[in-house]
Design an enzyme around this catalytic site. Structure first.
Site, PDB file in Angstrom:
ATOM      1  N   ARG A 178       0.833  -1.207   0.000  1.00 23.39           N
ATOM      2  CA  ARG A 178       0.000   0.000   0.000  1.00 23.39           C
ATOM      3  C   ARG A 178       0.870   1.260   0.000  1.00 23.39           C
ATOM      4  NH1 ARG A 178      -0.340   4.671   2.584  1.00 23.39           N
ATOM      5  NH2 ARG A 178       0.070   3.634   4.562  1.00 23.39           N
ATOM      6  N   ASP A 179       1.556   1.527   1.098  1.00 25.26           N
ATOM      7  CA  ASP A 179       2.331   2.768   1.187  1.00 25.26           C
ATOM      8  C   ASP A 179       3.404   2.783   0.106  1.00 25.26           C
ATOM      9  OD1 ASP A 179       3.812   5.036   2.034  1.00 25.26           O
ATOM     10  OD2 ASP A 179       3.302   4.662   4.119  1.00 25.26           O
ATOM     11  N   CYS A 188       4.365   9.321   0.184  1.00 25.25           N
ATOM     12  CA  CYS A 188       2.987   9.780   0.071  1.00 25.25           C
ATOM     13  C   CYS A 188       2.952  10.793  -1.063  1.00 25.25           C
ATOM     14  CB  CYS A 188       2.537  10.422   1.388  1.00 25.25           C
ATOM     15  SG  CYS A 188       0.908  11.171   1.251  1.00 25.25           S
ATOM     16  N   HIS A 192       9.022   6.947   8.083  1.00 26.03           N
ATOM     17  CA  HIS A 192       9.666   7.103   6.778  1.00 26.03           C
ATOM     18  C   HIS A 192      11.130   7.460   7.053  1.00 26.03           C
ATOM     19  CE1 HIS A 192       6.200   6.762   3.987  1.00 26.03           C
ATOM     20  NE2 HIS A 192       5.543   6.936   5.124  1.00 26.03           N
TER      21      HIS A 192
HETATM   22  P1  HMG Z   1     -12.641  14.888  -2.380  1.00 25.41           P
HETATM   23  O1  HMG Z   1     -12.316  15.259  -3.801  1.00 25.41           O
HETATM   24  O2  HMG Z   1     -12.748  15.991  -1.381  1.00 25.41           O
HETATM   25  O3  HMG Z   1     -13.921  13.975  -2.213  1.00 25.41           O
HETATM   26  O4  HMG Z   1     -11.532  13.854  -1.902  1.00 25.41           O
HETATM   27  P2  HMG Z   1     -15.298  13.908  -2.870  1.00 25.41           P
HETATM   28  O5  HMG Z   1     -16.168  13.253  -1.898  1.00 25.41           O
HETATM   29  O6  HMG Z   1     -15.680  15.261  -3.424  1.00 25.41           O
HETATM   30  O7  HMG Z   1     -15.057  12.908  -4.101  1.00 25.41           O
HETATM   31  C1  HMG Z   1     -14.349  13.244  -5.263  1.00 25.41           C
HETATM   32  C2  HMG Z   1     -14.477  12.081  -6.241  1.00 25.41           C
HETATM   33  O8  HMG Z   1     -13.827  10.934  -5.702  1.00 25.41           O
HETATM   34  C3  HMG Z   1     -15.922  11.672  -6.466  1.00 25.41           C
HETATM   35  O9  HMG Z   1     -15.977  11.123  -7.786  1.00 25.41           O
HETATM   36  C4  HMG Z   1     -16.118  10.569  -5.476  1.00 25.41           C
HETATM   37  O10 HMG Z   1     -17.142   9.675  -5.841  1.00 25.41           O
HETATM   38  C5  HMG Z   1     -14.785   9.888  -5.476  1.00 25.41           C
HETATM   39  P3  HMG Z   1     -16.742  11.917  -8.972  1.00 25.41           P
HETATM   40  O11 HMG Z   1     -18.107  12.169  -8.466  1.00 25.41           O
HETATM   41  O12 HMG Z   1     -15.938  13.200  -9.163  1.00 25.41           O
HETATM   42  O13 HMG Z   1     -16.635  10.967 -10.123  1.00 25.41           O
HETATM   43  N1  HMG Z   1     -14.465   9.235  -4.208  1.00 25.41           N
HETATM   44  C6  HMG Z   1     -14.071   7.977  -4.101  1.00 25.41           C
HETATM   45  N2  HMG Z   1     -13.855   7.010  -5.030  1.00 25.41           N
HETATM   46  C7  HMG Z   1     -13.443   5.813  -4.573  1.00 25.41           C
HETATM   47  N3  HMG Z   1     -13.219   5.542  -3.260  1.00 25.41           N
HETATM   48  C8  HMG Z   1     -13.405   6.482  -2.328  1.00 25.41           C
HETATM   49  C9  HMG Z   1     -13.858   7.764  -2.737  1.00 25.41           C
HETATM   50  N4  HMG Z   1     -14.137   8.898  -2.078  1.00 25.41           N
HETATM   51  C10 HMG Z   1     -14.519   9.791  -2.985  1.00 25.41           C
HETATM   52  N5  HMG Z   1     -13.164   6.202  -1.055  1.00 25.41           N
HETATM   53  C11 HMG Z   1     -10.816  12.014  -0.557  1.00 25.41           C
HETATM   54  C12 HMG Z   1     -11.541  13.341  -0.586  1.00 25.41           C
HETATM   55  C13 HMG Z   1     -10.564  11.653   0.888  1.00 25.41           C
HETATM   56  C14 HMG Z   1     -11.674  10.961  -1.234  1.00 25.41           C
HETATM   57  C15 HMG Z   1      -9.484  12.184  -1.346  1.00 25.41           C
HETATM   58  O14 HMG Z   1      -8.826  13.282  -0.842  1.00 25.41           O
HETATM   59  C16 HMG Z   1      -8.606  10.981  -1.238  1.00 25.41           C
HETATM   60  O15 HMG Z   1      -8.910   9.901  -1.739  1.00 25.41           O
HETATM   61  N6  HMG Z   1      -7.451  11.133  -0.578  1.00 25.41           N
HETATM   62  C17 HMG Z   1      -6.548  10.008  -0.316  1.00 25.41           C
HETATM   63  C18 HMG Z   1      -5.152  10.465  -0.471  1.00 25.41           C
HETATM   64  C19 HMG Z   1      -4.232   9.308  -0.200  1.00 25.41           C
HETATM   65  O16 HMG Z   1      -4.551   8.148  -0.425  1.00 25.41           O
HETATM   66  N7  HMG Z   1      -3.027   9.647   0.301  1.00 25.41           N
HETATM   67  C20 HMG Z   1      -2.034   8.643   0.571  1.00 25.41           C
HETATM   68  C21 HMG Z   1      -2.388   7.759   1.717  1.00 25.41           C
HETATM   69  S1  HMG Z   1      -2.108   8.503   3.321  1.00 25.41           S
HETATM   70  C22 HMG Z   1      -0.470   8.128   3.668  1.00 25.41           C
HETATM   71  O17 HMG Z   1       0.231   7.604   2.839  1.00 25.41           O
HETATM   72  C23 HMG Z   1       0.023   8.385   5.049  1.00 25.41           C
HETATM   73  C24 HMG Z   1       0.222   7.110   5.873  1.00 25.41           C
HETATM   74  O18 HMG Z   1       1.111   6.212   5.222  1.00 25.41           O
HETATM   75  C25 HMG Z   1       0.826   7.469   7.225  1.00 25.41           C
HETATM   76  C26 HMG Z   1       1.989   8.458   7.061  1.00 25.41           C
HETATM   77  O19 HMG Z   1       3.037   8.083   6.531  1.00 25.41           O
HETATM   78  O20 HMG Z   1       1.736   9.595   7.434  1.00 25.41           O
HETATM   79  C27 HMG Z   1      -1.093   6.397   6.124  1.00 25.41           C
HETATM   80 MG    MG Z   2       3.316   6.423   5.206  1.00 25.07          MG
END
Ligand code: HMG
Ligand code: MG
Length: 309
Positions: free
Chosen positions: A14-15, A243, A212
Site C-alpha cells: 500500500r504505502d 505519500c 519514513h
Molecule cells: P474529495 O475530492 O474531497 O472527495 O476527496 P469527494 O467526496 O468530493 O469525491 C471526489 C471524487 O472521488 C468523487 O468522484 C467521489 O465519488 C470519489 P466523482 O463524483 O468526481 O466521479 N471518491 C471515491 N472514489 C473511490 N473511493 C473512495 C472515494 N471517495 C470519494 N473512497 C478524498 C476526498 C478523501 C476521497 C481524497 O482526498 C482521497 O482519496 N485522498 C486520499 C489520499 C491518499 O490516499 N493519500 C495517501 C495515503 S495517506 C499516507 O500515505 C500516510 C500514511 O502512510 C501514514 C503516514 O506516513 O503519514 C497512512
Molecule cells: Mg506512510
C-alpha cells in the site's frame, strides 16, 4: 526494558506502491503479498480504497483484495478515507473483506487539507461513521496520525498537536494509534515524546510507529520506540513508500533493516529476513531498481559472493 517480541506490519503493497510513477499490475501486488506472508509476515497492508482520481495507483484495490490467497493467521488491512471507501470494501464477498481498516488523520491542518481535502475536525466526523460501521461488522480500526514529527507545509509539529489528534481518534473509538513520521524528520527523543503522548490514551499493545526514512533516522526511531515499550511497527519491504501529498519524502523504513536490528537484539518477530530479502528482490526487479535496504543489499551481496565462490 525492550520487549521480547515485536509485530511487524508490512505496508509495502500500500504505502510503497501508492507512490510509484509506473503502473504496477494487480498480479504483481498479489504476488508481493504472497511472498511477504510466505516470509512470515502476519500483518500486511494490502491496498487502499481512496479516490482513484487522487491516487490512481490504488484503483485496482478490489482486484488485489480478491486475488490474495489468504493464509490462516495473517491479517490483511486496507486504508479507508471515508464511508464510500468502506462501502466499496464491504461490497466484496465476505471472504474478501479486509480484517482491519486504517483511517488516517493528520496532526496538522495543512497536511489534512492536502491529503484528504478537509480539516482535521471534518476528517474526524468522516471517520466517525466509518469506525462505527467497521465495528458493526467486527472489523478492527487502526488509525494513523500523519505528520506527527513534522509537516511538509507547516514545519515542526509539537507533541501537544499530536496528542490533540490522538485524543480525537480515541474519542470516536479507533482501536489502535499509529504515530506516523510521514516525511521522516523525527529524531529519537522527539519520537519518544510523541509516543508517550499516544501512550496516555492507548495501551502499549495498541500504539505503533510508522517511520519514513528520508533523513536516515528511522532505525534509530524504531529503537527509541522499543525503549519506551512499543512492540508494533509498520515497515515496508525494500524500503518502498512515500505519500503523493508529501513531496520529497522517501520510503518507509525497510522491513529488512528492522529485521536485522530486531534479530540482532534477539527479539522474536516470526519473520524470516531471507524471505523478505527475496520479496524485496522480486518487487525491486519489477520496478527496475535496487532495494534501498542497506541490510537487504548486504545480504544479497553476501549471497552472490557465496554463489560465486
Ligand atoms: P474529495 O475530492 O474531497 O472527495 O476527496 P469527494 O467526496 O468530493 O469525491 C471526489 C471524487 O472521488 C468523487 O468522484 C467521489 O465519488 C470519489 P466523482 O463524483 O468526481 O466521479 N471518491 C471515491 N472514489 C473511490 N473511493 C473512495 C472515494 N471517495 C470519494 N473512497 C478524498 C476526498 C478523501 C476521497 C481524497 O482526498 C482521497 O482519496 N485522498 C486520499 C489520499 C491518499 O490516499 N493519500 C495517501 C495515503 S495517506 C499516507 O500515505 C500516510 C500514511 O502512510 C501514514 C503516514 O506516513 O503519514 C497512512
Ligand atoms: Mg506512510
Amino acid at each position: 526494558m525492550v520487549p521480547s517480541r515485536v509485530t511487524l506490519v508490512d505496508v509495502g503493497p500500500r504505502d510503497g506502491l501508492q507512490n510509484e510513477k509506473q503502473t504496477v499490475d494487480a498480479a504483481v501486488k498479489i504476488e508481493l503479498v504472497h511472498r511477504l506472508q510466505a516470509a512470515g509476515l502476519r500483518e500486511i497492508e494490502v491496498t487502499s480504497f481512496v479516490s482513484p482520481k487522487w491516487v490512481p495507483q490504488m484503483a485496482d484495490n478490489a482486484a488485489v483484495l480478491a486475488g490474495i490467497e489468504r493464509k490462516p493467521g495473517v491479517r490483511y488491512s486496507v486504508l479507508i478515507p471515508n464511508m464510500k471507501g468502506l462501502d466499496a470494501a464491504l461490497s466484496m464477498p465476505r471472504a474478501e473483506w479486509p480484517d482491519e481498516i486504517v483511517v488516517f488523520a493528520a496532526a496538522t491542518e495543512a497536511f489534512s487539507h492536502k491529503n484528504i481535502n478537509c480539516s482535521i475536525a471534518e476528517s474526524i466526523e468522516r471517520f466517525r461513521p466509518v469506525v462505527a460501521a467497521a465495528h458493526g461488522h467486527g472489523i478492527k480500526v487502526r488509525g494513523a496520525v500523519s505528520c506527527a514529527l513534522g509537516c511538509p507545509y507547516q514545519g515542526e509539529v509539537s507533541a501537544d498537536e499530536v496528542e490533540r489528534v490522538v485524543r480525537l481518534i480515541r474519542e470516536i473509538g479507533v482501536d489502535h494509534c499509529g504515530i506516523a513520521d510521514t516525511i521522516g524528520v523525527g529524531t529519537p527523543k522527539r519520537v519518544q515524546a510523541a509516543m508517550e503522548r499516544a501512550l496516555k490514551h492507548y495501551p502499549v499493545a495498541e500504539v505503533s510507529g510508522h517511520f519514513h526514512d528520508t533523513y536516515g533516522q528511522a532505525i534509530g526511531n524504531v529503537y527509541a520506540s522499543l525503549e519506551v515499550g512499543l512492540f508494533t511497527f509498520d515497515a515496508s519491504v525494500a524500503g518502498l513508500g512515500g505519500c503523493p501529498y508529501a513531496k520529497g519524502a522517501t520510503g518507509n523504513v525497510a522491513t529488512e533493516d528492522v529485521l536485522f536490528l530486531l534479530d540482532g537484539l534477539g527479539i522474536d518477530t516470526g519473520v524470516s529476513i531471507d524471505g523478505v530479502v527475496d520479496a524485496a528482490a522480486f518487487i525491486s526487479g519489477v520496478l527496475g531498481r535496487k532495494p534501498v535496504s542497506r541490510s537487504g543489499n548486504a545480504l544479497l551481496a553476501k549471497r552472490a559472493a557465496a554463489h560465486a565462490s
